[in-house]
Design a protein around this motif. Structure first.
Motif, short mmCIF file in Angstrom:
data_model
loop_
_atom_site.label_atom_id
_atom_site.label_comp_id
_atom_site.label_asym_id
_atom_site.label_seq_id
_atom_site.Cartn_x
_atom_site.Cartn_y
_atom_site.Cartn_z
N THR A 163 0.80 -1.22 0.00
CA THR A 163 0.00 0.00 0.00
C THR A 163 0.84 1.27 0.00
OG1 THR A 163 -0.14 -0.11 2.43
CG2 THR A 163 -1.93 -1.13 1.17
N LEU A 164 2.07 1.21 0.47
CA LEU A 164 2.91 2.41 0.51
C LEU A 164 3.61 2.63 -0.82
CD1 LEU A 164 4.61 2.08 4.02
CD2 LEU A 164 2.61 3.45 3.41
N ASN A 165 3.90 3.87 -1.13
CA ASN A 165 4.68 4.23 -2.32
C ASN A 165 6.16 4.11 -1.95
OD1 ASN A 165 5.83 5.25 -4.61
ND2 ASN A 165 4.84 7.27 -4.50
N MET A 166 6.77 3.02 -2.40
CA MET A 166 8.14 2.73 -2.00
C MET A 166 9.16 3.61 -2.70
SD MET A 166 7.56 0.63 0.29
CE MET A 166 9.27 0.46 0.72
N ASN A 167 8.71 4.47 -3.59
CA ASN A 167 9.63 5.42 -4.21
C ASN A 167 9.91 6.60 -3.30
OD1 ASN A 167 9.87 3.95 -6.64
ND2 ASN A 167 7.93 4.83 -7.39
N LEU A 168 9.12 6.73 -2.25
CA LEU A 168 9.31 7.83 -1.32
C LEU A 168 10.27 7.42 -0.21
CD1 LEU A 168 5.59 9.02 -0.96
CD2 LEU A 168 7.38 9.95 -2.48
N PRO A 169 11.20 8.30 0.16
CA PRO A 169 12.17 7.94 1.22
C PRO A 169 11.48 7.64 2.55
CG PRO A 169 12.89 9.89 0.02
CD PRO A 169 11.49 9.61 -0.42
N GLU A 170 10.39 8.35 2.86
CA GLU A 170 9.73 8.10 4.14
C GLU A 170 9.11 6.71 4.21
OE1 GLU A 170 7.11 10.92 1.66
OE2 GLU A 170 9.22 10.71 2.21
N SER A 171 8.72 6.16 3.04
CA SER A 171 8.16 4.81 3.03
C SER A 171 9.23 3.80 3.39
CB SER A 171 7.56 4.49 1.66
OG SER A 171 6.48 5.36 1.35
N THR A 172 10.43 3.99 2.84
CA THR A 172 11.53 3.08 3.17
C THR A 172 11.88 3.16 4.64
OG1 THR A 172 12.43 3.34 0.94
CG2 THR A 172 13.91 2.49 2.63
N ARG A 173 11.90 4.38 5.17
CA ARG A 173 12.20 4.53 6.59
C ARG A 173 11.12 3.87 7.45
NH1 ARG A 173 13.89 9.78 4.86
NH2 ARG A 173 11.85 10.65 5.43
N ARG A 174 9.88 3.97 7.05
CA ARG A 174 8.83 3.37 7.85
C ARG A 174 8.92 1.86 7.82
NH1 ARG A 174 2.20 3.86 7.30
NH2 ARG A 174 1.79 2.65 9.20
N ILE A 175 9.16 1.28 6.64
CA ILE A 175 9.28 -0.18 6.56
C ILE A 175 10.42 -0.67 7.43
CG2 ILE A 175 9.83 -2.09 5.02
CD1 ILE A 175 7.03 -1.12 4.64
#
Length: 707
Positions: A163-175
């Motif tokens: 569900t998250l947009n993995m192109n965004l840096p904040e998504s990577t940090r959250r995962i």
């Protein structure tokens, strides 16, 4: 992709074994039952069917499915029937009605929060409806209830990856933060291998080879089922990439320095073996100059050094796994279900916990003996041992949540380590998993009272009495709490209320009346009120011997010079009551003893003696009639002869004027073969539950014959 790989990993577990697929009726033989299965709230229903806690801003309108209300009522009337819940949830799933499914799942998961399969179903339901945020909220609530569920963590991570947009840096940090939280909470589980694998593969997809190495280094010291697989993956990972790409700069510098030092040492050893004539090099064969790059041989040597430093950690972890392997193999059902566990499973958990606690205590003792000031290694070892015990307890309480013995074991372990930890365990046990186990609620109340939290103890007992009305242990627990707190008026009112409410149950009314009478007599110093309570209870239960016994004790505790008539009146009332012959004989004997010790006229003694002999003869005749096969005429004739020879004529027998060296022979025939001291054992047998009474007349046994 990591998400696809994770789905494959999450499907490796046989979900047919999870509570989603098991709808069997619990077996009555082994399932730990509530103390009062029929107890409900004051209105006759459950103390509170949970209401929906996950809602959306736009609820679906319209009526519920046709059979929903019927199935919901079944679960409301008997919320402890797991099958009725699964029938309701299956019906809602078949109908595909969002509001009905949400209401049923919320209520079910508040009562059975350890069923991880239904948390996954709930999250998928919200995701299919387009409520991604609500799906995440469901997973987060589920993980608060089952933080050790590897399956639920993987499901939550897959949901975020989808569900998250993995192109965004904040998504990577959250995962990455979710992964870190998952391995810190559930990573020490013996079956957490899939979570570690998913984390490392995801870091590999992010081209973070250094992070990937760190993950493998962490799991290398965790005892898991596939510990050797992790080590093999680590070795493959380290030899597949240059060291500067797989380890931190600090570690790379250290291993490179070790390699150079080994080269220098090897060069010195070679130079010592070469003669001076051979030291001159041929033209063009100069020594290699360090330009910042490493040769293929150097890279290979450094990779070997990296593996050597990790081999020792692997060996230590392998030893830890071997210690636990047999314990883990004995556990056949690590997840929650209402179906009972067999004795072998319960014993396996107890053995595993005892062993892990012993290991932690041994390590702590060794560290205390060897520790020096400022030594952090021993403290870390103690913490690690405690953490392993705690995690094992949490794993155990997933599979054994319905067994009070494991909650008590956990409390005993945590008691010396912190009050808040113990309080949290009691709260989880009493408010979620064991709402109808009154004994652990009482222990919780005593715990709070012990540590000065009187109001919380009162709240616990009042809540328990609302959910399980009529339990004597709970009401007496409240009375005891108020009495110890100095609130005698509140304790008295609670007992009076219970006495009034139990008049339709004579035996229970007599029980509470005795409690109230003793309270009024001993603490309130009101023998008159206590006497009135017992007399009222006798009118309602004239055949209850304990009431007469307590009334007699009350009369004997007063001034016998003034209250002698009250004692004889109590004895006379007992003799006229519909009591058993043996009980009447004992009361008669008690009255005779009192007259002999404290009577003012000899006529009263003789009169009571004659009445007592009459009771004995009637009892002997009845016993002979009931046991005609054992009737011995010669023995009975002899007893009659002795009785006739000892009947007093005009005056009581005089005492001998010379000291007696042997006790006199028995002067009176009858059933009572012992001295008056025998009354003490009878009183203890009959009245043991309300306090023992030591007969003060046993010292006269050598002078007064048994009656």
């Amino acid at each position: 992709m990591a998400a696809e790989g994770a789905e494959e990993l999450s499907n490796n577990r046989d979900l047919a074994n999870c509570p989603v697929a098991e709808h069997d009726e619990p077996e009555d033989a082994d399932l730990p039952k509530p103390d009062n299965e029929e107890s409900r709230g004051q209105d006759g229903g459950d103390p509170g069917i949970p209401t929906a806690s996950i809602t959306t801003e736009e609820e679906e309108e319209g009526e519920m499915p046709a059979d929903f209300e019927r199935l919901w009522k079944i679960t409301s009337d008997n919320p402890q029937n797991f099958n009725s819940w699964t029938d309701l949830l299956q019906y809602c799933e078949q109908e595909g009605h969002m509001r009905a499914s949400r209401q049923a799942l919320n209520a079910f998961l508040l009562r059975y929060p350890l069923c991880y399969g239904y948390w996954k179903k709930f999250a998928d339901l919200e995701r299919r409806a387009g409520h991604n945020e609500k799906a995440e909220e469901v997973c987060e609530q589920g993980l608060k209830s089952i933080p050790l569920s590897v399956d639920l963590w993987i499901h939550y991570i897959n949901l975020l990856l989808g569900t998250l947009n993995m192109n965004l840096p904040e998504s990577t940090r959250r995962i990455r933060s979710v992964f870190e939280e998952a391995v810190s909470v559930a990573g020490w589980d013996f079956h957490s291998d899939r979570l570690w694998d998913l984390y490392s593969e995801w870091e590999k997809e992010q081209n973070n080879l250094t992070f990937m190495t760190r993950i493998y280094d962490r799991v290398l010291s965790v005892p898991t089922r596939h510990y050797n697989t992790h080590y093999e993956k680590l070795k493959t990972h380290l030899i597949s990439w240059p060291p500067q790409d797989t380890v931190s700069p600090e570690e790379f510098s250290k291993v490179r320095a070790e390699y150079k030092q080994s080269q220098i040492q090897a060069k010195k050893e070679r130079s010592s073996e070469i003669s001076p004539d051979e030291e001159e090099r041929p033209p063009g064969d100069e020594e290699h100059v360090d330009d910042g790059t490493d040769s293929e041989e150097a890279v290979q040597k450094m990779q070997e050094l990296l593996l050597v430093s990790r081999e020792q950690v692997y060996q230590q972890n392998e030893a830890e796994v071997r210690k636990r392997w047999n314990f883990e193999e004995a556990i056949k059902r690590p997840y929650f279900h209402v179906k009972p566990l067999d004795r072998a499973q319960l014993k396996a958990w107890h053995s595993y916990l005892d062993w892990e606690i012993g290991e932690a205590e041994t390590a702590a003792g060794n560290n205390n003996n060897e520790a020096v000031e400022g030594d952090e290694g021993s403290q870390q070892a103690c913490v690690a041992g405690h953490d392993r015990v705690t995690i094992l307890f949490e794993r155990c309480l997933v599979a054994c949540a319905l067994y009070e013995e494991f909650w008590n074991k956990y409390v005993c372990y945590l008691a010396p380590r912190g009050l808040e930890e113990v309080r949290n365990v009691y709260r989880r046990a009493c408010q979620i998993h064991l709402p109808y186990k009154h004994s652990i609620h009482l222990q919780w109340a005593l715990f709070e009272e012990k540590h000065g939290n009187i109001f919380e103890a009162q709240r616990i007992l009042e809540s328990l009495e609302l959910s399980m009305p009529g339990l004597a242990a709970v009401r007496l627990g409240r009375v005891g709490l108020e009495r110890r707190a100095g609130r005698l008026d509140v304790a008295e009112s609670l007992l009076k209320e219970t006495v009034d409410q139990s008049k339709h149950q004579p035996s229970l009314h007599a029980f509470y009346s005795i409690k109230l009478a003793r309270f009024l007599h001993k603490l309130c110093k009101s023998p008159g009120k206590a006497r009135a309570v017992l007399q009222e209870a006798i009118e309602l239960s004239p055949d209850n011997a304990r009431l007469y016994q307590n009334l007699l004790e009350l009369e004997l505790c007063g001034d016998l010079r003034v209250n002698g008539a009250g004692v004889q009146q109590c004895v006379a009332k007992a003799l006229a009551a519909p009591l058993s012959p043996k009980t009447k004989i004992r009361f008669s004997q008690r009255g005779l003893q009192f007259a002999e010790d404290f009577g003012t006229t000899v006529q009263s003694v003789l009169s009571l003696h004659e009445e007592h002999q009459k009771l004995l003869r009637e009892h002997d005749a009845k016993r002979a009639a009931d046991n005609s096969d054992d009737y011995d005429p010669e023995k009975m004739s002899k007893m009659d002869y002795i009785s006739a020879m000892t009947v007093p004529q005009t005056a009581p027998p005089t005492m001998p004027q010379v000291p007696m060296t042997t006790p006199p022979p028995s002067l009176m025939g009858g059933d009572m073969s012992g001295s008056y001291g025998n009354y003490s054992s009878w009183y203890q047998l009959q009245y043991g539950a309300y306090g023992s009474y030591q007969s003060p007349w046993s010292q006269y046994s050598q002078y007064y014959p048994p009656s």
